[in-house]
Write an enzyme that holds these catalytic residues in place. Sequence first.
Site, PDB file in Angstrom:
ATOM      1  N   LYS A 181       0.851  -1.197   0.000  1.00 45.92           N
ATOM      2  CA  LYS A 181       0.000   0.000   0.000  1.00 45.92           C
ATOM      3  C   LYS A 181       0.882   1.241   0.000  1.00 45.92           C
ATOM      4  CE  LYS A 181      -1.971   2.595   3.122  1.00 45.92           C
ATOM      5  NZ  LYS A 181      -1.831   3.901   2.445  1.00 45.92           N
ATOM      6  N   GLU A 257       9.923   0.706  10.550  1.00 50.72           N
ATOM      7  CA  GLU A 257      10.962   1.731  10.392  1.00 50.72           C
ATOM      8  C   GLU A 257      10.252   3.057  10.627  1.00 50.72           C
ATOM      9  OE1 GLU A 257      12.933   4.434   9.457  1.00 50.72           O
ATOM     10  OE2 GLU A 257      13.065   3.877   7.330  1.00 50.72           O
ATOM     11  N   CYS A 291      13.247  10.415   7.627  1.00 54.64           N
ATOM     12  CA  CYS A 291      13.184   9.843   8.975  1.00 54.64           C
ATOM     13  C   CYS A 291      14.524   9.894   9.685  1.00 54.64           C
ATOM     14  CB  CYS A 291      12.660   8.415   8.924  1.00 54.64           C
ATOM     15  SG  CYS A 291      13.559   7.395   7.765  1.00 54.64           S
ATOM     16  N   GLU A 388       9.764  15.335  16.296  1.00 56.59           N
ATOM     17  CA  GLU A 388      10.161  15.210  14.894  1.00 56.59           C
ATOM     18  C   GLU A 388       9.383  16.256  14.085  1.00 56.59           C
ATOM     19  OE1 GLU A 388       9.036  11.570  12.767  1.00 56.59           O
ATOM     20  OE2 GLU A 388      11.068  11.542  11.939  1.00 56.59           O
TER      21      GLU A 388
END
Length: 488
Positions: A181, A257, A291, A388
């Site tokens: 997906k 992850e 990331c 973040e």
Amino acid sequence: MPKQVKIKYTQLFIDNEFVDAVSGRKFPTKNPVNDEVIALISEGDKADVDKAVDAAKRAFDRNSTWRQMNPYIRGQLMHKLADLITRDLDYIATLETLDNGKTYANAVDDIQASVAFLRYYAGWCDKIQGSTIPTGDTKVTLTQREPIGVVGQIIPWNYPFMMLIWKWGPALATGCTLILKPAEQTPLTALYAAALAKEAGFPAGVVNVIPGYGPTAGAAIAEHSEIRKVSFTGSTEIGHIIMAAAAKSNLKRVSLELGGKSPLVIFDDADVKEAAKIAHDAIFSNHGQNCCAGSRTFVHSKIYDEFIKHAKQLALARKVGDPFNSETDQGPQIDQDMVDKIMSLINSGKQEGAIVEAGGNRTGNTGYFVEPTVFSNVTDDMRIAKEEIFGPVQTILKFDTLDEVIERANRTNYGLASGVITKDINKALKFAQAIEAGSVWVNCYDAITPQTPFGGFKRSGIGRELGEEGLKEYLEIKTISIKITKEN
Ligand code: ADP
């Protein structure tokens, strides 16, 4: 560079065919430069995931073409796919830039890197071995490594094509079948990749692509009791949901992850200008939507002021604009939600007393552009030092000693990547030993290659991608013990 391209595929890809969603629904994918709809995409949901799982199960049947295939031939198919990606590199990169907003040059780099990742894993197909284990004179014991089976893969929008290849590479090399997906913001290159997989000759059902939203199509994958593994890249928040769904359904294997707040530490013996450039690229590459971005820049107090000067210059020189223009360094962020999040964090930084050295605002009349922003005077307790941001925002913190900076760098729930810049090998090694992160880059940053494992400590993830470690995530080990009869 061509800005308008024909969008060839907008439907779900199941069992080697492009088909409408069972519900008939479609969703728009938009160009982040101007918010215009590029195409309407079939919207997958549980019923479509069920269909894809049926196809993937058939393809994984013990007697299927895929299971019976010589592993060497499987590798050849993967190389063929890599050839086709190379053939269509311009087209794929154009689609990627349209859908994601990253610069065309970056998109080309991503696709080229993807080819290298795919070829690396193609080489593994016929080298996946078990071992023999001494268990005494009465038995011969051996292990073999087998593909897990039908796997689900859920990827984000920041590197749409490259993340797909990171997922497909080990899954195909091990002989699994897959349902991927793509992120709802960036489905276009995944659908094109599906068409290329068919053209390369992968048997029906080996590769399936279901665009759709997270809480529907994504959740259907995470919860499916016939999917034996889910590999997810995205936020830590959704990582928790995926793992809970896996636990609640069938204990499918999980690899995650997730997010990061990675420290890059610069000592006073560094070449300040060069260090500033490494730190700049570490945070601003891919518009900060990365990331493993170096999102906490720790600078030694002796070189702090000089470093800020360089960091500011670099950010101010960064050209923001049309991602198809070869002069542009930074295109738009992905969407309104991300701009809202980034601006809210930038405003919190201003309110909490950090100093804006560059940027600090949205820019452009349309689209999702944010100025490259540099904050100095950042302290550990500020939101911009803890959360973040996933945007073009550099936060620069001051430190004095190695022990102090190690302690502060580790004071986070994340642990994806880290970097250290120094000429002193002992400092670099002490830092490398002490830091709680899956990657440590010394005098460089983002040194990611196909053969080197990548992944997170703590809440940055579970498992590893790339290298041999990444392969193991898709394999089960079977132990076979054979009794030796006494007759002869
Ligand atoms: P990001 O913050 O990078 O957008 P997300 O974690 O929200 O990251 O999304 C990454 C991927 O996870 C996307 O493909 C998204 O559709 C999917 N996703 C989001 N929510 C869920 C969910 N509840 N279950 C499964 N997948 C999800």
